[in-house]
Enzyme design. Structure first.
Site, short mmCIF file in Angstrom:
data_model
loop_
_atom_site.label_atom_id
_atom_site.label_comp_id
_atom_site.label_asym_id
_atom_site.label_seq_id
_atom_site.Cartn_x
_atom_site.Cartn_y
_atom_site.Cartn_z
N GLY A 247 3.62 -7.17 11.69
CA GLY A 247 4.52 -6.49 10.76
C GLY A 247 4.42 -7.08 9.37
N SER A 248 5.50 -6.96 8.63
CA SER A 248 5.49 -7.39 7.23
C SER A 248 5.52 -8.92 7.11
CB SER A 248 6.72 -6.81 6.53
OG SER A 248 7.87 -7.25 7.22
N GLY A 252 7.41 -11.84 9.24
CA GLY A 252 6.63 -12.96 9.78
C GLY A 252 7.22 -14.30 9.41
N GLU A 269 0.41 -11.39 12.74
CA GLU A 269 -0.51 -10.40 12.15
C GLU A 269 0.29 -9.66 11.09
OE1 GLU A 269 -3.63 -10.15 12.80
OE2 GLU A 269 -3.91 -11.03 14.77
N CYS A 303 -2.79 -1.91 7.90
CA CYS A 303 -2.75 -3.27 7.35
C CYS A 303 -4.05 -3.54 6.61
CB CYS A 303 -2.52 -4.28 8.46
SG CYS A 303 -3.62 -4.04 9.84
P1 NAD Z 1 8.32 -4.64 9.83
O1 NAD Z 1 8.09 -6.06 9.47
O2 NAD Z 1 9.40 -3.91 9.13
O3 NAD Z 1 8.62 -4.51 11.40
C1 NAD Z 1 7.70 -4.93 12.37
C2 NAD Z 1 8.41 -5.27 13.65
O4 NAD Z 1 9.16 -6.47 13.47
C3 NAD Z 1 9.42 -4.22 14.12
O5 NAD Z 1 9.33 -4.09 15.53
C4 NAD Z 1 10.75 -4.83 13.71
O6 NAD Z 1 11.84 -4.39 14.48
C5 NAD Z 1 10.49 -6.30 13.94
N1 NAD Z 1 11.33 -7.23 13.18
C6 NAD Z 1 11.70 -7.11 11.89
N2 NAD Z 1 12.44 -8.19 11.52
C7 NAD Z 1 12.52 -9.00 12.60
C8 NAD Z 1 13.16 -10.25 12.86
N3 NAD Z 1 13.86 -10.89 11.92
N4 NAD Z 1 13.05 -10.78 14.09
C9 NAD Z 1 12.34 -10.15 15.06
N5 NAD Z 1 11.73 -8.97 14.88
C10 NAD Z 1 11.81 -8.39 13.66
O7 NAD Z 1 6.90 -3.89 9.61
P2 NAD Z 1 6.56 -2.34 9.68
O8 NAD Z 1 7.10 -1.65 8.47
O9 NAD Z 1 6.86 -1.80 11.03
O10 NAD Z 1 4.95 -2.40 9.58
C11 NAD Z 1 4.23 -2.48 8.40
C12 NAD Z 1 3.75 -3.89 8.13
O11 NAD Z 1 3.00 -4.39 9.23
C13 NAD Z 1 2.79 -3.95 6.96
O12 NAD Z 1 3.09 -5.08 6.19
C14 NAD Z 1 1.42 -4.10 7.61
O13 NAD Z 1 0.44 -4.68 6.81
C15 NAD Z 1 1.76 -4.95 8.79
N6 NAD Z 1 0.76 -4.84 9.84
C16 NAD Z 1 -0.11 -5.88 10.00
C17 NAD Z 1 -1.11 -5.80 10.95
C18 NAD Z 1 -2.10 -6.92 11.13
O14 NAD Z 1 -2.80 -6.91 12.13
N7 NAD Z 1 -2.21 -7.86 10.23
C19 NAD Z 1 -1.21 -4.66 11.77
C20 NAD Z 1 -0.29 -3.64 11.59
C21 NAD Z 1 0.70 -3.74 10.62
#
Ligand code: NAD
Length: 517
Positions: A247-248, A252, A269, A303
């Site tokens: 995720g973001s 992370g 990731e 990503c």
């Molecule tokens: P996001 O960070 O908003 O959410 C991702 C996940 O994390 C969701 O399931 C969310 O519920 C969970 N989450 C959020 N805050 C949390 C916390 N405090 N504790 C536990 N879980 C939590 O991201 P998004 O908008 O769903 O996805 C887009 C982002 O993901 C972009 O930044 C993209 O680059 C990244 N991404 C990276 C990769 C990679 O392999 N590097 C792959 C796909 C997406």
């Protein structure tokens, strides 16, 4: 064309995948429960509610953990090749359901149907990879310094692996983790994105069927649902030795600190800010295809999407004109209609971020060369369709330093040698994917050298977007440092143990230490 779910066979797909109007969001396999609050999954394609899902409560989560920890005791004792056989069957079931699942991915997330099918293909590919790997979980042997001793390393399963995934790869990222974790002898608990919960439910049903067909215990594959609060139940839970979070960067940083605070392991990731360097020796046609697909594919929500084009000044106008021309050909619309190139972004918040980026780049002194805008009218009722835009900008702009998860491409010039382009490319906090377009061997090798790209992925004459499952996938710096998928990424899902066996009648100590009694 007007968007209707019937014209694209969405109802049939949902039925084949067992998605109901209201779905229990928690599962340990055959067993589905949770009476938590319902939340809706909206399609960015047409703005409709696809179905509802119940959130996992604290009590539900406890049931899941009991089930998972008890399943682990049984699953870890199965020989790894037998675990591979289960993953083989899972891959076959994915082959059977590739079309409906690809359609659901497209409808719930908004990527094109072709990309939805491609995502399911990635799941199938990682299963094939994992099956072979299940016979190759090799450790090393080494010579002992003590006579009559044998020393070697072996890998054991870790336990419960917690998977937190993002909306943009709503099924593949889970499969990358589970296929490897399962052959390693781990059990998995998955929290999909709250924006794509139905993809999670569909996948869990597929896994649950395979586990039940093979009389395996409840708990090898578990699903929980809800927002970050449900994710936090896992990140704070000592019973989960590894958290794999996609995720973001913002997410992370929170997850990494929570997991490190209990000395757990995390596999991160996170976001990218990927650039293509275009040198004086670049093939323009290849550059345009790579750059345009990288920037607008999945509506700029990969990503690995291309965010920055760093072009040598001698090529700048030529490349700029060719890319701007290519943007004129783009068809934006329903992603289930294969004639369209660009579908919607995930939701209205994503539209706001896109609008903010375009406003901010101008405020910082940038120059828009392909206008953006939100599409309205028939076929665009969801309000999530935006025009891919391009701005000339400086790498130092604050907005350029950030990942905007939308189809916004920044173009910039460099002069002199490739090392100047690399300064710009590496001059961001993220380190996921990178590419150089060149037919010059010296430039290409410099880009790949230790003085070259600082990213986890570095490509020559290929764009930044997309990757094969055979290589380890992930990025450096604030992208989090994790590696998933191919190569030796499996090792993170196991614990390493060093074993020394003495087959003599003496007990010599290491380092020549004497301890006579
Ligand atoms: P996001 O960070 O908003 O959410 C991702 C996940 O994390 C969701 O399931 C969310 O519920 C969970 N989450 C959020 N805050 C949390 C916390 N405090 N504790 C536990 N879980 C939590 O991201 P998004 O908008 O769903 O996805 C887009 C982002 O993901 C972009 O930044 C993209 O680059 C990244 N991404 C990276 C990769 C990679 O392999 N590097 C792959 C796909 C997406």
């Amino acid at each position: 064309m007007q968007v209707t779910t019937t014209s694209f066979g969405i109802e049939e797909a949902l039925e084949q995948l067992g998605i109901k109007e209201v779905n229990k969001g928690t599962s340990t396999g055959k067993n589905w429960f949770s009476e938590g609050e319902e939340f809706s999954s909206y399609s960015p394609v047409d703005g409709q509610v696809i179905a509802k899902v119940t959130t996992t409560s604290k009590e539900d989560y406890e049931k899941v953990m009991e089930s998972a920890t008890s399943a682990f005791k049984e699953w870890r004792m199965k020989p790894a090749p037998l675990r591979g056989e289960i993953v083989r069957q899972f891959g076959d079931e994915l082959r059977r359901l590739k079309e409906p699942l690809g359609k659901l991915v497209s409808y719930e997330m908004g990527k094109s149907y072709q990309e939805g099918l491609g995502e399911v293909q990635e799941m199938i590919d990682i299963c094939d990879f994992a099956v072979g790997l299940s016979r190759q979980l090799h450790g090393l042997t080494m010579h002992s310094e003590r006579p009559g001793h044998r020393m070697y390393e072996q890998y054991h399963p870790l336990g419960v692996v917690g998977i937190i995934s993002a909306f943009n790869f709503p099924v593949a990222v889970w499969a990358w983790n589970t296929a490897l974790a399962w052959i390693c002898g781990d059990v998995c608990v998955w929290k999909p994105s709250e924006k794509t919960p139905l993809c999670g439910i569909a996948c869990q049903k597929i896994a649950a069927k395979i586990m039940a067909d093979n009389n395996l215990p409840e708990g090898i594959s578990c699903l929980i649902n809800g927002d970050y609060k449900v994710g936090e139940m896992m990140t704070n839970d000592k019973r989960v030795p590894l958290i794999s979070a996609t995720g973001s960067i913002r997410m992370g940083k929170i997850v990494a600190q929570a997991v490190a605070g209990r000395l757990g392991k995390s596999l991160l990731e996170l976001g990218g800010n990927n650039a293509i360097i275009v040198t004086p020796d670049a093939d323009i046609k290849m550059t345009v295809i790579g750059a345009v697909f990288g920037a607008v594919g999945t509506a700029g929500q990969r990503c690995t999407s291309t965010r920055r084009l760093i072009i040598h000044e001698s090529m700048y106008d030529k490349v700029k004109d060719a890319v701007v021309d290519a943007y004129k050909q783009l068809r934006i619309g329903n992603p289930l209609d294969e004639n369209n190139h660009v579908g919607p972004v995930i939701d209205k918040d994503a539209v706001k971020n896109y609008q903010h980026a375009l406003k901010k780049v101008v405020e910082e002194g940038g120059n828009i060369i392909v206008e953006g805008g939100v599409l309205e009218g028939e076929g665009f009722e969801s309000g999530c369709y935006v025009k891919p835009a391009i701005a000339e900008a400086k790498n130092s702009f604050e907005i350029v330093q950030h990942e905007t998860f939308a189809p916004v491409l920044y173009m910039m010039k460099y002069s002199g040698g490739v090392e100047n382009a690399l300064e710009l490319q590496n001059g961001v906090v993220q380190g996921l994917s990178s590419a150089i377009m060149t037919n010059n061997l010296r430039e290409a090798e410099h880009f790949l050298s230790q003085a070259g790209s600082d990213c986890g992925i570095a490509n020559v004459n290929i764009g930044t977007s997309g990757a094969e499952i055979g290589g380890a996938f992930g990025g450096e710096k604030e992208t989090g440092g994790g590696r998933e998928s191919g190569s030796d990424a499996w090792k993170i899902y196991m614990r390493r143990q060093t074993n020394t066996i003495n087959y003599t009648t003496e007990l010599p100590l290491a380092q020549g230490i004497k301890f006579d009694l």
